[in-house]
Scaffold this active site. Sequence first.
Site, PDB file in Angstrom:
ATOM      1  N   GLN A  53     -18.195 -15.003 -39.369  1.00 37.32           N
ATOM      2  CA  GLN A  53     -19.192 -14.395 -38.493  1.00 37.32           C
ATOM      3  C   GLN A  53     -18.827 -14.936 -37.124  1.00 37.32           C
ATOM      4  O   GLN A  53     -18.958 -16.119 -36.847  1.00 37.32           O
ATOM      5  CB  GLN A  53     -20.591 -14.819 -38.920  1.00 37.32           C
ATOM      6  CG  GLN A  53     -21.746 -14.149 -38.181  1.00 37.32           C
ATOM      7  CD  GLN A  53     -21.779 -14.398 -36.689  1.00 37.32           C
ATOM      8  OE1 GLN A  53     -21.464 -13.492 -35.893  1.00 37.32           O
ATOM      9  NE2 GLN A  53     -22.120 -15.614 -36.278  1.00 37.32           N
ATOM     10  N   TYR A 120     -23.042 -21.028 -34.200  1.00 36.89           N
ATOM     11  CA  TYR A 120     -21.648 -20.647 -34.462  1.00 36.89           C
ATOM     12  C   TYR A 120     -20.717 -21.847 -34.263  1.00 36.89           C
ATOM     13  O   TYR A 120     -19.890 -22.164 -35.134  1.00 36.89           O
ATOM     14  CB  TYR A 120     -21.250 -19.505 -33.535  1.00 36.89           C
ATOM     15  CG  TYR A 120     -19.775 -19.211 -33.506  1.00 36.89           C
ATOM     16  CD1 TYR A 120     -19.151 -18.551 -34.565  1.00 36.89           C
ATOM     17  CD2 TYR A 120     -18.997 -19.598 -32.422  1.00 36.89           C
ATOM     18  CE1 TYR A 120     -17.796 -18.286 -34.539  1.00 36.89           C
ATOM     19  CE2 TYR A 120     -17.642 -19.333 -32.385  1.00 36.89           C
ATOM     20  CZ  TYR A 120     -17.043 -18.680 -33.445  1.00 36.89           C
ATOM     21  OH  TYR A 120     -15.691 -18.418 -33.409  1.00 36.89           O
ATOM     22  N   ARG A 192     -13.483 -18.501 -19.023  1.00 33.62           N
ATOM     23  CA  ARG A 192     -12.903 -18.662 -20.351  1.00 33.62           C
ATOM     24  C   ARG A 192     -11.382 -18.776 -20.262  1.00 33.62           C
ATOM     25  O   ARG A 192     -10.753 -18.331 -19.301  1.00 33.62           O
ATOM     26  CB  ARG A 192     -13.270 -17.478 -21.254  1.00 33.62           C
ATOM     27  CG  ARG A 192     -14.747 -17.366 -21.580  1.00 33.62           C
ATOM     28  CD  ARG A 192     -15.204 -18.474 -22.499  1.00 33.62           C
ATOM     29  NE  ARG A 192     -16.612 -18.343 -22.862  1.00 33.62           N
ATOM     30  CZ  ARG A 192     -17.606 -18.900 -22.205  1.00 33.62           C
ATOM     31  NH1 ARG A 192     -17.366 -19.624 -21.124  1.00 33.62           N
ATOM     32  NH2 ARG A 192     -18.861 -18.740 -22.602  1.00 33.62           N
TER      33      ARG A 192
END
Length: 285
Positions: A53, A120, A192
């Site tokens: 996920q 996560y 990022r």
Amino acid sequence: MAVYDLEEQEQISELKAWWARYGNAVTAGLLVAAVAVFGWQGWNWYQRNQAAQASVKVSVEDPVLDFEVNLLGGLNLLEACRQYGVEKLVFASTGGAIYGEVPEGERAEETWPPRPKSPYAASKAAFEHYLSVYGQSYGLKWVSLRYGNVYGPRQDPYGEAGVVAIFAERILKGLPVTLYARKTPGDEGCVRDYVYVGDVAEAHALALFSLEGIYNVGTGEGHTTREVLMAVAEAAGKAPEVQPAPPRPGDLERSVLSPLKLMAHGWRPKVGFQEGIRLTVDHFR
């Protein structure tokens, strides 16, 4: 520089061919699951765990689902590895989320302690501890590759992750794009470390035969979401309508990785940011 014998080179070629045909560029949560690559010597098994996920947003909204898929599902895979005598597991972890906020001017190193800010990231960090335990208790060899933001052809443009693919498809179709903020709507967006999928495949090939432990897979360069947007627009030859939006829950403001540990084993990020964006946009034309 890593040196492989002929049989290992053949195996690496098979891995690259599989990835080129079937590999999702960024998130493996798309039914790719774990693919067994058989070693020629003694039928040893190598597993690459790409199933996940993979959405920070989903993990914040439904942490139980994230736990069941990423941690409990990963534990089931480890038990299968133990039962069937898998020799080595290569795990797709997250460098983009596991370290927490990376201060300006710095690049996260593998020695930094995990500081997850989302379920996560927490599940990825926890599974790395399970890998260590299975290594010590059952002799499983393992490598955890902590990805930056992986992108490239075949990336899924329909989820909330994978901003390069999302921008590419929407801009080419003449649709508006959403730019999520770093702090306030209208700013440059989060920073990022974007790494091209082909370079990630090279890292996996190296991990199968030459690595053990934890390695970052990134470029060491940070790009804002707006920089990504402008690069995609330039490659597409279209100026999109941009819709500013607030920060997304669980998103880090800045995440940039140090790839020096992996580079010491001969790996290099070969595809630059602009070239990778162009290749990705060309795929969506």
